[in-house]
Enzyme design. Sequence first.
Site, mmCIF file in Angstrom:
data_model
loop_
_atom_site.group_PDB
_atom_site.id
_atom_site.type_symbol
_atom_site.label_atom_id
_atom_site.label_comp_id
_atom_site.label_asym_id
_atom_site.label_seq_id
_atom_site.Cartn_x
_atom_site.Cartn_y
_atom_site.Cartn_z
ATOM 1 C CG ASP A 245 124.080 65.458 106.518
ATOM 2 O OD1 ASP A 245 125.161 65.908 106.909
ATOM 3 O OD2 ASP A 245 123.753 65.409 105.315
ATOM 4 C CG ASP B 82 125.530 71.055 103.178
ATOM 5 O OD1 ASP B 82 125.595 72.001 102.390
ATOM 6 O OD2 ASP B 82 126.039 71.079 104.317
ATOM 7 C CG ASP C 234 122.055 63.712 102.006
ATOM 8 O OD1 ASP C 234 122.803 63.905 102.999
ATOM 9 O OD2 ASP C 234 122.267 64.210 100.892
#
Length: 226
Positions: A9, A11, A174
Amino acid sequence: MKPEAILFDLDGTLVDTAPDFFAVVNGLRKEQGKAELADETIRQQVSNGGAALTRLTFDYPDQAGRDLANAPQVFIDHRQQILDRYLDNIGNLSGYFPGFDAVLPELQKHGIRWGIVTNKPRLYTEVLLNKLHIHCDVVVCPDDVAKSKPDPEPLLKAADLLGLNAQQCWYVGDHIRDIQAGQAAQMFTLAASFGYIEAGDSAENWQADAIIDTPEALLQQLTANK
């Protein structure tokens, strides 16, 4: 088993983009005569995208803009205002999470390709990656697929572009949607506990195959999975 590729991922996982949003959100709040928000409050919402940051910036109720197709025009306009302001500031204060500048070359030394699968639109993704001089083997954005994460389609597309089966890839994220997408794609999933996790949530809640507390822990996980 050792993966042929590791997908990240963007960001909150690979790149710490939150600092670019601190000035955007608080700048717009100042213009409204509203109190500034703590950096950590903003950081927790970055992985939730533009709608979440719009709610935060303009004090919308929690459910506002969750269905953008039916959101009122004023919400759409406010969201675009944030995105335009972000584009003006993109990459100014962003950078790899500490450790990735050493970890990524190690992956390449071991013959492991790496790429990015993100829900960040391609316009902002490409500007950010160019600004930070980040080059990888594959980048998949929501513009490239019919369904975004938590649907597995973006991850499956990335594996296909690499000429791999999904099971030959790991996915690191995250947010619970990252883990859900990775599991649906039948990839080995790793939860990045150092990312943008909301208050009251924990990477331990997502049932990932493994949790990494630092980027360097990814290399330790590779050793454990030989």
